[in-house]
Design a protein around this motif. Structure first.
Motif, mmCIF file in Angstrom:
data_model
loop_
_atom_site.group_PDB
_atom_site.id
_atom_site.type_symbol
_atom_site.label_atom_id
_atom_site.label_comp_id
_atom_site.label_asym_id
_atom_site.label_seq_id
_atom_site.Cartn_x
_atom_site.Cartn_y
_atom_site.Cartn_z
ATOM 1 N N ASN A 145 0.834 -1.207 0.000
ATOM 2 C CA ASN A 145 0.000 0.000 0.000
ATOM 3 C C ASN A 145 0.866 1.253 0.000
ATOM 4 O O ASN A 145 1.868 1.340 0.698
ATOM 5 C CB ASN A 145 -0.916 0.011 1.225
ATOM 6 N N ILE A 146 0.457 2.235 -0.792
ATOM 7 C CA ILE A 146 1.105 3.540 -0.839
ATOM 8 C C ILE A 146 0.075 4.588 -0.436
ATOM 9 O O ILE A 146 -1.039 4.619 -0.966
ATOM 10 C CB ILE A 146 1.666 3.848 -2.242
ATOM 11 N N ASN A 147 0.418 5.430 0.499
ATOM 12 C CA ASN A 147 -0.511 6.451 0.964
ATOM 13 C C ASN A 147 -0.880 7.401 -0.164
ATOM 14 O O ASN A 147 -0.030 7.891 -0.902
ATOM 15 C CB ASN A 147 0.107 7.242 2.127
ATOM 16 N N GLU A 148 -2.181 7.654 -0.292
ATOM 17 C CA GLU A 148 -2.683 8.590 -1.292
ATOM 18 C C GLU A 148 -3.321 9.774 -0.581
ATOM 19 O O GLU A 148 -3.914 9.631 0.486
ATOM 20 C CB GLU A 148 -3.696 7.894 -2.202
ATOM 21 N N VAL A 189 -13.059 12.579 2.098
ATOM 22 C CA VAL A 189 -13.044 11.479 1.133
ATOM 23 C C VAL A 189 -11.579 11.161 0.855
ATOM 24 O O VAL A 189 -10.822 12.031 0.423
ATOM 25 C CB VAL A 189 -13.768 11.857 -0.176
ATOM 26 N N ASP A 190 -11.186 9.906 1.130
ATOM 27 C CA ASP A 190 -9.787 9.499 0.991
ATOM 28 C C ASP A 190 -9.740 8.125 0.322
ATOM 29 O O ASP A 190 -10.425 7.199 0.770
ATOM 30 C CB ASP A 190 -9.123 9.440 2.371
ATOM 31 N N PRO A 191 -8.941 7.964 -0.750
ATOM 32 C CA PRO A 191 -8.830 6.655 -1.411
ATOM 33 C C PRO A 191 -8.388 5.546 -0.462
ATOM 34 O O PRO A 191 -8.672 4.376 -0.702
ATOM 35 C CB PRO A 191 -7.778 6.891 -2.508
ATOM 36 N N ASP A 192 -7.690 5.913 0.622
ATOM 37 C CA ASP A 192 -7.211 4.910 1.570
ATOM 38 C C ASP A 192 -8.278 4.495 2.573
ATOM 39 O O ASP A 192 -8.041 3.617 3.391
ATOM 40 C CB ASP A 192 -5.991 5.443 2.319
ATOM 41 N N GLY A 193 -9.438 5.140 2.523
ATOM 42 C CA GLY A 193 -10.515 4.790 3.436
ATOM 43 C C GLY A 193 -10.847 5.919 4.376
ATOM 44 O O GLY A 193 -10.140 6.925 4.465
#
Length: 206
Positions: A43-46, A74-78
Motif C-alpha cells: 500500500n502507498i498512501n494517497e 473522502v480518501d482513497p485509503d478509506g
C-alpha cells in the motif's frame, strides 16, 4: 499481470494495481506449472480528495463557539484514518477569522450578522496520517433572524407654546435592522402629559 518474453520469472503489469479493492493477487503460469503464486501489493498512501461539511448554514446572532457543522473527508485509503483539519490562508479564505476548528468541528469565533454579510467563505485543509493533504473552499450561509428595534426618532422635537389641541408636532420613525424605517408598529405614549399618537410613522399631536 503477464509473462514477459516467455520467461516465467519476468513479470510486468498490464494495469495499475490498487490495494484498496484487494490486498493480494494470485498468479497462475499456464503451460509452465499449475501453481498459485501469492503476490503481495504494498500500500502507498494517497492524498485525500475531498473535504465535506455536513451543515453549512447557521442562524445569525449565535454566540461564539456555537457549532456550525462537522467536517468529513473522502480518501482513497478509506475513511477510518486520522485526519487533521485546519484553516489556512489562500483563495477563498477571506472569512477564516470568524471561525475556528476543534477536532472535526467547525465553530464560530465571532457573532455573525445577516444584515452585515450573509455568505462567508473559508479555506480548510485536511491532512492525513502520511502528511498528505487537500484544501477546499467552503461557504457558510447566515440565516436571518428577527432583530429587535434599536431606536425611535421624532422628525421634529419642538412645538410653539399655546398651540391648540390636535396640533401636529411631528412623526415618529422606528429604527429596525430587519425592516429599515418602513415597518408599521402600534405607537404608545406613556408619559401622560397630554400628547397622543397612532401607529409608527403617524404624527404625534397635542
Amino acid at each position: 499481470t503477464k509473462l514477459v518474453g516467455g520467461k516465467p520469472s519476468a513479470l510486468s503489469r498490464e494495469e495499475l494495481l490498487d490495494l484498496n479493492p484487494r490486498d493480494e493477487i494470485r498468479l497462475r503460469l499456464p503451460g509452465v506449472i499449475e501453481q498459485d503464486i501469492l503476490l503481495a501489493v504494498e500500500n502507498i498512501n494517497e492524498e485525500p480528495t475531498e473535504i465535506l461539511l455536513d451543515s453549512s448554514s447557521i442562524e445569525e446572532n449565535k454566540p461564539k463557539d456555537t457549532e456550525v457543522g462537522t467536517l468529513g473527508t473522502v480518501d482513497p485509503d478509506g475513511i477510518d484514518g486520522v485526519f487533521e483539519y485546519s484553516l489556512v490562508k489562500g483563495s477563498g479564505g477571506d472569512d477564516n477569522g470568524l471561525f475556528r476548528i476543534s477536532g472535526d468541528k467547525l465553530l464560530l469565533k465571532a457573532v455573525l450578522d445577516f444584515e452585515t454579510k450573509n455568505i462567508h467563505s473559508i479555506r480548510v485543509r485536511c491532512t492525513d496520517e502520511g502528511a498528505l493533504y487537500v484544501e477546499k473552499t467552503l461557504t457558510v450561509e447566515v440565516i436571518n433572524a428577527n432583530d429587535p428595534p434599536t431606536g425611535i426618532t421624532l422628525n421634529r422635537d419642538t412645538v410653539a407654546e399655546n398651540s391648540p389641541p390636535e396640533t401636529v408636532v411631528g412623526a415618529f420613525s422606528l429604527v429596525d435592522p430587519d425592516k429599515g424605517n418602513g415597518a408599521q408598529y402600534p405607537l404608545e405614549i406613556s408619559s401622560g402629559n397630554g400628547f397622543t399618537g397612532g401607529r409608527y410613522g403617524e404624527a404625534i399631536s397635542m
